[in-house]
Design an enzyme around this catalytic site. Structure first.
Site, PDB file in Angstrom:
ATOM      1  N   SER A  46    -126.540 -10.287  23.146  1.00  0.00           N
ATOM      2  CA  SER A  46    -126.573 -11.742  23.269  1.00  0.00           C
ATOM      3  C   SER A  46    -125.933 -12.269  24.554  1.00  0.00           C
ATOM      4  O   SER A  46    -125.140 -11.601  25.201  1.00  0.00           O
ATOM      5  CB  SER A  46    -125.841 -12.328  22.068  1.00  0.00           C
ATOM      6  OG  SER A  46    -125.465 -13.642  22.305  1.00  0.00           O
ATOM      7  N   ASP A  92    -132.171 -24.388  16.546  1.00  0.00           N
ATOM      8  CA  ASP A  92    -132.920 -23.314  15.875  1.00  0.00           C
ATOM      9  C   ASP A  92    -132.047 -22.255  15.207  1.00  0.00           C
ATOM     10  O   ASP A  92    -132.422 -21.666  14.212  1.00  0.00           O
ATOM     11  CB  ASP A  92    -133.856 -22.627  16.890  1.00  0.00           C
ATOM     12  CG  ASP A  92    -133.127 -22.167  18.151  1.00  0.00           C
ATOM     13  OD1 ASP A  92    -131.895 -22.326  18.212  1.00  0.00           O
ATOM     14  OD2 ASP A  92    -133.773 -21.665  19.086  1.00  0.00           O
ATOM     15  N   HIS A  93    -130.842 -22.027  15.737  1.00  0.00           N
ATOM     16  CA  HIS A  93    -130.037 -20.911  15.231  1.00  0.00           C
ATOM     17  C   HIS A  93    -129.238 -21.247  13.968  1.00  0.00           C
ATOM     18  O   HIS A  93    -128.755 -20.351  13.293  1.00  0.00           O
ATOM     19  CB  HIS A  93    -129.047 -20.444  16.303  1.00  0.00           C
ATOM     20  CG  HIS A  93    -129.667 -19.565  17.355  1.00  0.00           C
ATOM     21  ND1 HIS A  93    -130.677 -19.992  18.178  1.00  0.00           N
ATOM     22  CD2 HIS A  93    -129.415 -18.276  17.709  1.00  0.00           C
ATOM     23  CE1 HIS A  93    -131.009 -19.009  19.006  1.00  0.00           C
ATOM     24  NE2 HIS A  93    -130.257 -17.956  18.727  1.00  0.00           N
ATOM     25  N   ARG A 115    -124.052 -14.925  24.304  1.00  0.00           N
ATOM     26  CA  ARG A 115    -122.964 -15.801  23.812  1.00  0.00           C
ATOM     27  C   ARG A 115    -121.682 -15.583  24.595  1.00  0.00           C
ATOM     28  O   ARG A 115    -121.121 -14.492  24.622  1.00  0.00           O
ATOM     29  CB  ARG A 115    -122.755 -15.605  22.305  1.00  0.00           C
ATOM     30  CG  ARG A 115    -122.274 -14.243  21.880  1.00  0.00           C
ATOM     31  CD  ARG A 115    -122.360 -14.068  20.372  1.00  0.00           C
ATOM     32  NE  ARG A 115    -123.730 -13.868  19.944  1.00  0.00           N
ATOM     33  CZ  ARG A 115    -124.113 -13.008  19.000  1.00  0.00           C
ATOM     34  NH1 ARG A 115    -123.216 -12.282  18.345  1.00  0.00           N
ATOM     35  NH2 ARG A 115    -125.385 -12.871  18.669  1.00  0.00           N
ATOM     36  N   ASP A 160    -129.515 -18.074  26.386  1.00  0.00           N
ATOM     37  CA  ASP A 160    -129.942 -17.154  25.338  1.00  0.00           C
ATOM     38  C   ASP A 160    -130.573 -15.957  26.029  1.00  0.00           C
ATOM     39  O   ASP A 160    -131.315 -16.112  27.004  1.00  0.00           O
ATOM     40  CB  ASP A 160    -130.972 -17.831  24.424  1.00  0.00           C
ATOM     41  CG  ASP A 160    -131.213 -16.989  23.189  1.00  0.00           C
ATOM     42  OD1 ASP A 160    -130.621 -17.293  22.142  1.00  0.00           O
ATOM     43  OD2 ASP A 160    -131.981 -16.010  23.279  1.00  0.00           O
ATOM     44  N   ARG A 190    -134.240  -7.448  17.912  1.00  0.00           N
ATOM     45  CA  ARG A 190    -132.975  -6.697  17.821  1.00  0.00           C
ATOM     46  C   ARG A 190    -132.801  -6.135  16.429  1.00  0.00           C
ATOM     47  O   ARG A 190    -133.223  -6.762  15.466  1.00  0.00           O
ATOM     48  CB  ARG A 190    -131.792  -7.629  18.073  1.00  0.00           C
ATOM     49  CG  ARG A 190    -131.819  -8.228  19.411  1.00  0.00           C
ATOM     50  CD  ARG A 190    -130.448  -8.511  19.930  1.00  0.00           C
ATOM     51  NE  ARG A 190    -130.613  -8.579  21.358  1.00  0.00           N
ATOM     52  CZ  ARG A 190    -130.175  -9.588  22.106  1.00  0.00           C
ATOM     53  NH1 ARG A 190    -129.484 -10.558  21.552  1.00  0.00           N
ATOM     54  NH2 ARG A 190    -130.388  -9.580  23.390  1.00  0.00           N
TER      55      ARG A 190
HETATM   56  C1  MIC Z   1    -129.636 -13.298  19.734  1.00  0.00           C
HETATM   57  O1  MIC Z   1    -130.844 -13.101  19.627  1.00  0.00           O
HETATM   58  O2  MIC Z   1    -128.775 -12.392  19.699  1.00  0.00           O
HETATM   59  C2  MIC Z   1    -129.159 -14.726  19.919  1.00  0.00           C
HETATM   60  C3  MIC Z   1    -128.466 -15.136  18.696  1.00  0.00           C
HETATM   61  O3  MIC Z   1    -130.266 -15.560  20.118  1.00  0.00           O
HETATM   62  C4  MIC Z   1    -128.232 -14.755  21.138  1.00  0.00           C
HETATM   63  C5  MIC Z   1    -127.625 -16.071  21.400  1.00  0.00           C
HETATM   64  C6  MIC Z   1    -126.423 -16.404  20.555  1.00  0.00           C
HETATM   65  O4  MIC Z   1    -125.622 -15.537  20.242  1.00  0.00           O
HETATM   66  O5  MIC Z   1    -126.255 -17.579  20.241  1.00  0.00           O
HETATM   67  C7  MIC Z   1    -128.901 -14.291  22.438  1.00  0.00           C
HETATM   68  O6  MIC Z   1    -129.877 -13.590  22.388  1.00  0.00           O
HETATM   69  O7  MIC Z   1    -128.388 -14.603  23.510  1.00  0.00           O
HETATM   70 FE1  SF4 Z   2    -133.452 -16.627  17.601  1.00  0.00          FE
HETATM   71 FE2  SF4 Z   2    -132.366 -14.810  19.225  1.00  0.00          FE
HETATM   72 FE3  SF4 Z   2    -133.795 -14.086  17.085  1.00  0.00          FE
HETATM   73 FE4  SF4 Z   2    -135.004 -15.165  19.104  1.00  0.00          FE
HETATM   74  S1  SF4 Z   2    -133.925 -13.226  19.106  1.00  0.00           S
HETATM   75  S2  SF4 Z   2    -135.353 -15.675  16.956  1.00  0.00           S
HETATM   76  S3  SF4 Z   2    -133.506 -16.662  19.835  1.00  0.00           S
HETATM   77  S4  SF4 Z   2    -131.837 -15.181  17.092  1.00  0.00           S
END
Ligand code: MIC
Ligand code: SF4
Length: 753
Positions: free
Chosen positions: A643, A95-96, A645, A160, A448
């Site tokens: 995140s 998805d990302h 990550r 995640d 976010r």
């Molecule tokens: C996000 O919403 O910040 C992400 C991208 O989904 C991250 C995961 C990532 O950095 O791959 C998260 O929320 O953990």
């Molecule tokens: Fe994707 Fe993270 Fe955004 Fe949700 S918050 S849509 S998992 S990047």
């Protein structure tokens, strides 16, 4: 047939017995959080009433979910654990990595081409190790989990931070780094400090323009980005029962923004409805038989002050719609006060783009409520004055809203439907003109809104609101528009006003899809080959980190002393860098490039003492590493928020950073650092942050007696010959100290197998 129904049935059949065993040991009334945690304790563990916020406890969650951007590193680590198959049901979701540019169809084709190697890697690893694989375009991890896998009373972890979305179905779902997921996939227990529990009592009933999103926008305003750290938020009360299951998911999902370990609601009728609507009547039937065990005890909810560490009460009947932002998800404004805030703070009032959808707000209810506003606009002779995008969260939702004519309404309004993926929410957005860095505003229904997150432009003011509010403001084209009170002028010069949004929790004709995008793994994956090309720029087999050398860390150089907010986006940026999530060496080129240097106020500009010049953080780190000089990073409050990550922990480790010393950590990031063999330390006295000078040589003393609960010491040798010394705290337990000694947690797993 629902996925893993046997596992769920067995769990439900056994639950009554397990809860009564627990009640023999823990005699007080129980919150739902405790019931789920206690029923998922690692087997050998002696049960007792654990000290919240203190005891480390080992758990055996029921399942694991990973998304493509974090699964790469997680699976590269799992491949080293020497297992044939994952020990619990596990899924991977693509998805990302899908960039939004032209619209769903074309963007998906492009994404499959540009990420072919990575998707193939994930597909083949999943096939080999018994992991369910959701193809690109199938949907966003959390929406797909809620629709298919989440079950009341269950426990899961996901790589995640928004994994708590499943709390909308009474599942205790926690976001973790990849190395944590490896524990569970390898059949080992997973540890967590027993959380504190915040009770959120909801009274009244949502109505009119107010929606579930406004509950969490309000809670974020109350608790701030770090107020939930180390805590589970348990929602209860009559108000809770009136919120749809997916609305509950929204609230739990965005609990990540206050640093909460997770959030959840007790099992209720709304969840039964959703389970039935999504083809899981069997799960609802099983849960219905033991419903009392899938919610907190009545005594807890009637006297919450006695059983929760903190109680917050929100009256849904008087709750106003909110808009939060810019730059931080906890900057909460009531809609009625927002227009003034925009004017007083000089936020750009013109709304350039409204974006709805994402993992947190793309349910049928969300889309149908937003579509009801869009429909009124068309009927009243209005079009969207801002650009407008729609991101469905799953193919099941997309197919159904297309069938029901909702997508057409958005398109008639001028909206662009993007792929069922993260897209602009994680900077996967080829936004035209973003490189010109113009000051502008966007409004999303995402969760976010950190600087640069959506389009890489530090001057984009990103605000967060509910899908229906985003839609109304995108039609008005102005942030100062309040659809509850204000009129718009239509193309015939008439003044028109919106009626309240109306939506449906479940589609009347039921959910549907042609291909939901699921690929089951091979029955026996031992012969499946996983290919990682040695010359790949996207994937790299991991090399183990060096073990501790048995000595104190002496005379380290300061890599960067960070000023202010430092999210994982600042430490390891997303957007274009998602490309390198499977290649540690390449992604390390983004180390800390978003963080502000305390000493010069600049981003990505730190002093290199070997050359005397200011250079980029990754280059300076590499130069010290090459010269064999250890380094340290200093940070402020809530370091590493956002995140999950683990790249944000692995990159500094890879580039020779030995210690991260901060005022306070966000939970997932602190654990990620420990797992990768780093020293994650906090200032015992927060003012000692000020003692660190740019040209200090910094030592950590006491490592030979590294013990749980015992502070270490920092010695600073300043340039003028003077020294400073102060204690620093840590939260390592015995096992975590072993990770540090071995070089990483994974090395220990390898040694043990
Ligand atoms: C996000 O919403 O910040 C992400 C991208 O989904 C991250 C995961 C990532 O950095 O791959 C998260 O929320 O953990
Ligand atoms: Fe994707 Fe993270 Fe955004 Fe949700 S918050 S849509 S998992 S990047």
């Amino acid at each position: 047939m629902p996925f893993d129904i046997e596992m769920i049935d067995t769990f439900y059949l056994d639950l009554e017995k397990r809860i009564s065993q627990i009640r023999k040991i823990v005699t007080k009334p129980l919150t739902l959080t405790e019931k789920i945690l206690f029923t998922h304790l690692d087997k050998g563990q002696v049960q007792k009433d654990f000290a919240r916020g203190y005891d480390y406890v080992e758990f055996l969650p029921d399942r694991v979910a990973m998304q493509d951007a974090t699964a790469q590193m997680a699976l590269l680590q799992f491949m080293q654990a020497g297992k044939d198959k994952v020990a619990v049901p596990t899924t991977v979701h693509c998805d990302h990595l899908i960039q939004a540019k032209h619209g769903a169809k074309q963007d998906l084709i492009t994404a499959k081409e540009t990420n072919h190697e990575v998707f193939e890697f994930l597909r083949s690893v999943s096939n080999k190790y018994g992991i369910g694989f959701w193809k690109p375009g199938a949907g966003i991890i959390h929406q797909v989990v809620l629709e298919n896998y989440a079950f009341p009373g269950g426990m899961m972890i996901g790589t995640d931070s928004h994994t708590p979305n499943a709390g909308g179905l009474a599942m205790l779902a926690i976001g973790v780094g990849g190395a944590d997921a490896v524990d569970i996939m390898a059949g080992m227990p997973w540890e967590l400090k027993f959380p504190k529990i915040i009770g959120v009592k909801l009274t009244g009933k949502l109505s009119g323009w107010t929606s579930a999103k406004d509950v969490i926008l309000k809670v974020a305003g109350i608790l701030t980005v770090k107020g939930g750290t180390g805590c589970v938020l348990e929602y209860f009360g009559d108000g809770a029962k009136s919120i749809s299951c997916t609305g509950k998911g929204t609230i739990c999902n965005m609990g990540a923004e206050i640093g909460a370990t997770t959030s959840l609601f007790g099992y209720d009728g709304k969840m039964t409805d959703y389970l039935r609507a999504t083809g899981r009547a069997e799960v609802a039937a099983g849960a219905g038989l033991i419903a009392d065990h899938l919610t907190g005890d009545p005594e807890v909810y009637s006297k919450p002050d006695l059983y929760f560490d903190q109680v917050i009460e929100i009256n849904l009947s008087t709750l106003e719609p909110h808009i939060n932002g810019p730059f931080s998800p906890d900057r909460a404004w009531k809609l009625s006060e927002f227009a003034n805030a925009v004017r007083e703070n000089g936020y750009p009032a013109k709304l350039e783009v409204g974006l709805i959808g994402s993992c947190t707000n793309s349910s049928y209810e969300d889309i149908s409520r937003a579509a009801s506003i869009a429909k009124q606009a068309l009927e009243k002779g209005l079009k969207a004055r801002s650009e407008f995008t729609i991101t469905p969260g799953s193919e099941q939702v997309r197919y159904t809203i297309e069938r029901d004519g909702l997508l057409k309404i958005f398109e008639d309004l001028g909206g662009v439907v993007l792929a069922n993926a993260c897209g602009p929410c994680i900077g996967q957005w080829a936004r035209h003109n973003a490189d010109k860095q113009g000051k502008n505003s966007i409004l999303t229904s995402f969760n976010r809104n950190f600087a640069k997150r959506n389009d890489g432009n530090p001057n984009t003011h990103a605000f967060v609101g509910s899908p229906e509010i985003v839609t109304a403001l995108a039609i008005a084209g102005e942030l100062t528009f309040n659809p509850l009170t204000d009129f718009l002028v239509n193309n015939e010069g008439q003044k028109v006003k919106f009626d309240e949004p109306a939506g449906l929790e479940q589609p009347v004709k039921g959910f549907a899809f042609e291909d939901n995008g699921y690929v089951p793994p091979a029955e026996d994956g031992r012969k499946v080959e996983v290919i990682v090309r040695p010359d790949s720029e996207r994937l790299q087999i991991l090399q183990p980190f060096d073990p501790w050398n048995g000595k104190d860390l002496e005379k380290m150089r300061l890599l960067i002393k960070v000023k202010g907010t430092c999210t994982t986006d600042h430490i390891s940026m997303a957007g274009p860098w998602l490309r390198y999530r499977g290649h540690l060496d390449n992604i390390s080129n983004n180390l800390m490039i978003g963080a502000v240097n305390f000493f010069n106020g600049l981003v990505n500009s730190v002093k290199n003492y070997l050359t005397g010049r200011y250079d980029t953080v990754p280059d300076v780190a590499k130069s010290y590493k090459k010269a064999g000089i250890d380094t340290i990073i200093i940070g402020d409050e809530n370091y590493g928020e956002g995140s999950s990550r683990e790249h944000a922990a692995m990159e500094p480790r890879h580039l020779g950073v030995k210690v991260i010393l901060v005022r306070s950590f966000a939970r997932i990031h602190e654990t990620n650092l420990k797992k990768q063999g780093m020293l994650a330390l906090t200032f015992t006295n927060k003012e000692d942050y000020d003692k660190i000078h740019e040209d200090d040589l910094i030592s950590v003393k006491g490592l030979t007696e590294f013990t749980p609960g015992k502070p270490l010491r920092i010695v600073l040798s300043h340039n003028d010959g003077s020294t400073d010394e102060f204690p620093v705290s840590h939260s390592y337990n015995e096992k975590q100290i072993e990770w540090f000694r071995a070089g990483s947690a994974l090395k220990l797993i390898k040694q043990q197998h």
